[in-house]
Each structure stands twice: as C-alpha cells, then as structure tokens.
Design a protein around this motif. Sequence first.
Motif, PDB file in Angstrom:
ATOM      1  N   LYS A 103      -0.743   3.715   8.543  1.00 16.49           N
ATOM      2  CA  LYS A 103      -1.456   4.684   7.713  1.00 16.49           C
ATOM      3  C   LYS A 103      -1.196   6.140   8.116  1.00 16.49           C
ATOM      4  O   LYS A 103      -0.755   6.948   7.307  1.00 16.49           O
ATOM      5  N   ASP A 104      -1.497   6.490   9.362  1.00 16.84           N
ATOM      6  CA  ASP A 104      -1.352   7.888   9.794  1.00 16.84           C
ATOM      7  C   ASP A 104       0.094   8.358   9.685  1.00 16.84           C
ATOM      8  O   ASP A 104       0.363   9.479   9.239  1.00 16.84           O
TER       9      ASP A 104
ATOM     10  N   HIS B  65       0.872  -1.166   0.000  1.00 16.50           N
ATOM     11  CA  HIS B  65       0.000   0.000   0.000  1.00 16.50           C
ATOM     12  C   HIS B  65       0.914   1.222   0.000  1.00 16.50           C
ATOM     13  O   HIS B  65       1.768   1.342   0.869  1.00 16.50           O
TER      14      HIS B  65
ATOM     15  N   GLU C 250       0.277  -4.202   2.997  1.00 12.59           N
ATOM     16  CA  GLU C 250      -1.153  -3.957   3.238  1.00 12.59           C
ATOM     17  C   GLU C 250      -1.599  -4.471   4.603  1.00 12.59           C
ATOM     18  O   GLU C 250      -2.432  -3.851   5.264  1.00 12.59           O
ATOM     19  N   LYS C 251      -1.002  -5.568   5.071  1.00 10.62           N
ATOM     20  CA  LYS C 251      -1.354  -6.116   6.383  1.00 10.62           C
ATOM     21  C   LYS C 251      -1.010  -5.140   7.507  1.00 10.62           C
ATOM     22  O   LYS C 251      -1.648  -5.142   8.554  1.00 10.62           O
ATOM     23  N   ARG C 252       0.023  -4.330   7.301  1.00 12.64           N
ATOM     24  CA  ARG C 252       0.444  -3.361   8.331  1.00 12.64           C
ATOM     25  C   ARG C 252      -0.110  -1.962   8.077  1.00 12.64           C
ATOM     26  O   ARG C 252       0.112  -1.049   8.875  1.00 12.64           O
ATOM     27  N   TRP C 253      -0.831  -1.772   6.966  1.00 13.03           N
ATOM     28  CA  TRP C 253      -1.331  -0.443   6.624  1.00 13.03           C
ATOM     29  C   TRP C 253      -2.170   0.184   7.742  1.00 13.03           C
ATOM     30  O   TRP C 253      -1.978   1.358   8.058  1.00 13.03           O
ATOM     31  N   PRO C 254      -3.091  -0.545   8.367  1.00 10.85           N
ATOM     32  CA  PRO C 254      -3.870   0.099   9.439  1.00 10.85           C
ATOM     33  C   PRO C 254      -2.988   0.701  10.542  1.00 10.85           C
ATOM     34  O   PRO C 254      -3.298   1.761  11.072  1.00 10.85           O
ATOM     35  N   LYS C 255      -1.897   0.025  10.850  1.00  6.50           N
ATOM     36  CA  LYS C 255      -0.980   0.533  11.890  1.00  6.50           C
ATOM     37  C   LYS C 255      -0.122   1.694  11.371  1.00  6.50           C
ATOM     38  O   LYS C 255       0.187   2.629  12.114  1.00  6.50           O
TER      39      LYS C 255
END
Length: 183
Positions: free
Chosen positions: A170-171, A142, A163-168
């Motif tokens: 992202k910001d 991502h 992509e698996k770590r994107w939520p962590k």
Amino acid sequence: QERNVGLRRREAALSLALALTAAPGSASAKVPSGYSPVKNTQKGYAFLYPFGWQEVSVEGAEVTYKDIIEPLESISLEILPTNKASIEEFGDVDSLAQTLVKQVLVPPSQEGALLKSSKRENEGTTYYTIEYTAKARNFVRHSLTALAVQKGRLYTITTGANEKRWPKMKDKLEFVASSFTLL
C-alpha cells in the motif's frame, strides 16, 4: 493530521528527488531508496517505480514495469490525445472516478469497486487519483490510477497489486502513484 504531515513530507522528498534527477549534470543524484526513476522530457512525464521491477512491452502502453515474481504488481502509463485543457474538464473527480471504474479501468468480465478518489495540484497541473479494486474469478487486484492532462494529452498511470499483498504494498504504491508528475 499526522497522515497529512507524513504525506506532505513524502511529497516534499519526492519533489526534491525529481528536481535533482531533472537537473542538468546530476546523473549521480539520488532518488529515494528502493525506487528507480523514469523521466521522458520529450513526452513530458516522470515517475518512480519500485526497484527491481522490469520493463515489459504491453500493447497500447507508453511504458510498463512489473514485478517478475508478483505478476499483479505493476505500473503502466498510457498517453492519449485529448481536446481538453485540464483533467477537470472531464468532470469532478468523484463522478469521473465512478464512470472510469465502471466503464474503462475494470475489464467487463470483472467486478469493479471504487474505494476513494482524490484531487491534487502540482505546479499548476491538476491530478486525479482513483483507488479501486477489480474482482476476477480467482483474484482481486487493488489499484491506483492517476490522471492528468497537458498539451493535448491525457496521461493515465496505473499501479496495483493483488489484494492479498495490498497491506504490504500500500504505502509503496501510493508513493509511486503520487510520484507521477507532468514536466
């Protein structure tokens, strides 16, 4: 609305941090916690990257930093000559984003998907930011790419994560992409 207020606050903090690091005699000026600054006045750029990432040599890149534990987490800047005066001369952000994801930013062996594109202005310079994914056989990256033109140079800075770590991430990576500034 709340997101825009938060974004404006982050941009104001970033502008202040970059201004402080740019001021003569301010070697001790603080950058936001968790980030390290990069500034090259000769080549005309500045940005922040997550603290702890290491500089690595990548052919064709002006500068690259990556996480030593998570190899898909990185930031890389490329500078190419151009006869354009502004990024807008390449086209509007949406059509340029589509073209770049299909033909340039994603390797031919991977499947690219444009997620969104945006435009921002800073001190008379227009920046385009493209968010997209690149799907390989065994992972999805991502990414965010910010582009701008100044003094006959096209600057392209790309950061991203698995992509698996994107939520962590992202910001943090959105902040890194928005920190990219031409001097």
